[in-house]
Design an enzyme around this catalytic site. Structure first.
Site, PDB file in Angstrom:
ATOM      1  N   ASN A  10       0.857  -1.184   0.000  1.00 44.50           N
ATOM      2  CA  ASN A  10       0.000   0.000   0.000  1.00 44.50           C
ATOM      3  C   ASN A  10       0.891   1.231   0.000  1.00 44.50           C
ATOM      4  O   ASN A  10       1.505   1.560   1.012  1.00 44.50           O
ATOM      5  CB  ASN A  10      -0.897  -0.039   1.255  1.00 44.50           C
ATOM      6  CG  ASN A  10      -1.779   1.189   1.369  1.00 44.50           C
ATOM      7  OD1 ASN A  10      -1.817   2.031   0.464  1.00 44.50           O
ATOM      8  ND2 ASN A  10      -2.483   1.308   2.484  1.00 44.50           N
ATOM      9  N   LYS A  12       0.031   4.208  -0.217  1.00 42.98           N
ATOM     10  CA  LYS A  12      -0.650   5.339   0.440  1.00 42.98           C
ATOM     11  C   LYS A  12      -0.527   6.599  -0.428  1.00 42.98           C
ATOM     12  O   LYS A  12      -0.523   6.495  -1.652  1.00 42.98           O
ATOM     13  CB  LYS A  12      -0.112   5.513   1.868  1.00 42.98           C
ATOM     14  CG  LYS A  12      -0.231   4.205   2.675  1.00 42.98           C
ATOM     15  CD  LYS A  12      -0.034   4.342   4.144  1.00 42.98           C
ATOM     16  CE  LYS A  12      -0.231   2.983   4.811  1.00 42.98           C
ATOM     17  NZ  LYS A  12      -0.095   3.018   6.265  1.00 42.98           N
ATOM     18  N   HIS A  96      -9.416   0.844   5.337  1.00 44.98           N
ATOM     19  CA  HIS A  96      -8.116   1.079   5.977  1.00 44.98           C
ATOM     20  C   HIS A  96      -8.318   1.988   7.194  1.00 44.98           C
ATOM     21  O   HIS A  96      -9.121   2.919   7.161  1.00 44.98           O
ATOM     22  CB  HIS A  96      -7.139   1.713   4.974  1.00 44.98           C
ATOM     23  CG  HIS A  96      -5.733   1.700   5.492  1.00 44.98           C
ATOM     24  ND1 HIS A  96      -5.282   2.592   6.430  1.00 44.98           N
ATOM     25  CD2 HIS A  96      -4.695   0.862   5.236  1.00 44.98           C
ATOM     26  CE1 HIS A  96      -4.022   2.301   6.724  1.00 44.98           C
ATOM     27  NE2 HIS A  96      -3.646   1.262   6.018  1.00 44.98           N
ATOM     28  N   GLU A  98      -6.649   4.339   8.349  1.00 50.20           N
ATOM     29  CA  GLU A  98      -6.430   5.779   8.141  1.00 50.20           C
ATOM     30  C   GLU A  98      -7.715   6.439   7.657  1.00 50.20           C
ATOM     31  O   GLU A  98      -8.048   7.555   8.053  1.00 50.20           O
ATOM     32  CB  GLU A  98      -5.258   5.987   7.163  1.00 50.20           C
ATOM     33  CG  GLU A  98      -3.924   5.729   7.858  1.00 50.20           C
ATOM     34  CD  GLU A  98      -2.811   5.233   6.962  1.00 50.20           C
ATOM     35  OE1 GLU A  98      -2.937   5.295   5.724  1.00 50.20           O
ATOM     36  OE2 GLU A  98      -1.799   4.763   7.524  1.00 50.20           O
ATOM     37  N   GLU A 166      -4.807  -5.141  10.772  1.00 53.01           N
ATOM     38  CA  GLU A 166      -3.800  -4.096  10.915  1.00 53.01           C
ATOM     39  C   GLU A 166      -4.025  -3.348  12.223  1.00 53.01           C
ATOM     40  O   GLU A 166      -4.856  -2.424  12.280  1.00 53.01           O
ATOM     41  CB  GLU A 166      -3.910  -3.099   9.759  1.00 53.01           C
ATOM     42  CG  GLU A 166      -3.711  -3.702   8.397  1.00 53.01           C
ATOM     43  CD  GLU A 166      -3.213  -2.669   7.405  1.00 53.01           C
ATOM     44  OE1 GLU A 166      -2.169  -2.908   6.808  1.00 53.01           O
ATOM     45  OE2 GLU A 166      -3.848  -1.612   7.261  1.00 53.01           O
ATOM     46  N   GLY A 172       2.895   2.288  10.729  1.00 50.61           N
ATOM     47  CA  GLY A 172       3.805   3.414  10.528  1.00 50.61           C
ATOM     48  C   GLY A 172       4.571   3.813  11.776  1.00 50.61           C
ATOM     49  O   GLY A 172       5.185   4.883  11.820  1.00 50.61           O
ATOM     50  N   SER A 212       3.973  -2.043  10.247  1.00 54.14           N
ATOM     51  CA  SER A 212       5.435  -2.034  10.429  1.00 54.14           C
ATOM     52  C   SER A 212       6.116  -3.336  10.006  1.00 54.14           C
ATOM     53  O   SER A 212       7.129  -3.727  10.589  1.00 54.14           O
ATOM     54  CB  SER A 212       5.793  -1.663  11.877  1.00 54.14           C
ATOM     55  OG  SER A 212       5.385  -0.337  12.148  1.00 54.14           O
TER      56      SER A 212
HETATM   57  O1  G3H Z   1      -1.681  -0.623   4.659  1.00 58.08           O
HETATM   58  C1  G3H Z   1      -0.616  -0.760   5.249  1.00 58.08           C
HETATM   59  C2  G3H Z   1      -0.509  -0.506   6.660  1.00 58.08           C
HETATM   60  O2  G3H Z   1      -1.134   0.668   7.032  1.00 58.08           O
HETATM   61  C3  G3H Z   1       0.861  -0.689   7.225  1.00 58.08           C
HETATM   62  O3  G3H Z   1       1.664   0.449   7.077  1.00 58.08           O
HETATM   63  O4  G3H Z   1       3.773  -0.876   6.974  1.00 58.08           O
HETATM   64  O5  G3H Z   1       3.825   1.623   7.049  1.00 58.08           O
HETATM   65  O6  G3H Z   1       3.149   0.296   9.061  1.00 58.08           O
HETATM   66  P1  G3H Z   1       3.198   0.369   7.568  1.00 58.08           P
END
Ligand code: G3H
Length: 249
Positions: A10, A12, A96, A98, A166, A172, A212
């Site tokens: 992803n 983002k 998601h 977010e 997640e 993150g 992460s």
């Molecule tokens: O969609 C992916 C997740 O939000 C994980 O993000 O690997 O940056 O922690 P991350």
């Protein structure tokens, strides 16, 4: 039937067209296990979807990061499931955390989105996960069960759904869930599917972990019996994404 390992990237809200081309070229050159062993799906921002789709190797696939809850129309700024289908984008990420947190997407709304996207022929990566506060108060399983229930109530076929666990506190932050923490929630989610949907759906639905994940911690997580892959954020923009794909074997 064995569950094929799934690795989603992803991206983002990141990237320029030059950066996107560079990531795709790294992916295209990588030697990874075959499509029979691992399904790889990358999710660039909407504006880069056609570019990535046109450049990406044919054994990797693309996903949108969201789509509108119903048929398109007078919904400024939204992108409809029909448009993704029209561009032959096979996958979409929905729910998601977010978007749940920043855009107030409720469990019901996410359930409606998943149902509509599936009805149009899209495959869905549906995300669930608890906040730190919810984990610390002992409500992790109740929270993810409630989020899954809101989806389960609105769909009758799970063939085209990948469930992504997640934990919000791990996204993150560099604070990855331990393999035991991930396995515990994945096993609970599978049990929930068995008790509330069917044994077949529980056995065949892929439950992937996100939060992460990186090249160093992926192997141990991937070894957990109920971890069927990953949804990777930050590390999916880097060459270590290849190592994460390789953790399938
Ligand atoms: O969609 C992916 C997740 O939000 C994980 O993000 O690997 O940056 O922690 P991350």
């Amino acid at each position: 039937m064995a569950r094929k390992f799934f690795v989603g990237g992803n991206w983002k809200c990141n990237g320029t067209s030059e950066e996107v081309k560079k990531i795709v070229s790294t992916l295209n050159e990588a030697e990874v296990p075959s499509e029979d062993v691992v399904e790889v799906v990358v999710s660039p921002p909407f504006v880069f979807l056609p570019l990535v789709k046109s450049l990406l190797r044919s054994d990797f696939h693309v996903a949108a990061q969201n789509c509108w809850v119903r048929k398109g129309g007078a919904f400024t700024g939204e992108v409809s499931a029909e448009m993704l289908v029209n561009l032959s984008i096979p996958w979409v990420i929905l729910g998601h955390s977010e978007r749940r947190a920043l855009l107030n997407e409720s469990n019901d709304f996410v359930g409606d989105k998943v149902a509509y996207a599936l009805s149009r022929g899209l495959k869905v990566i549906a995300c669930v996960g608890e906040t730190l506060e919810q984990r610390e108060s002992g409500s992790t399983v109740a929270v993810v069960a409630e989020q899954t229930k809101a989806i389960a109530e609105k769909i009758s076929n799970w063939d085209n759904v990948v469930l992504a666990y997640e934990p919000v506190w791990a996204i993150g932050t560099g604070k990855v869930a331990t393999p035991a923490q991930a396995q515990e929630v994945h096993a609970e989610l599978r049990k929930w599917l068995k008790d509330n949907v069917s044994a077949e759906v529980a056995a065949s639905t892929r439950i992937i972990y996100g939060g992460s994940v990186n090249g160093a911690n992926c192997k141990e997580l991937a070894a957990q019996p109920d971890v069927d892959g990953f949804l990777v954020g930050g590390a999916s923009l880097k060459p270590e994404f290849i190592d994460i794909i390789k953790s399938a074997t």
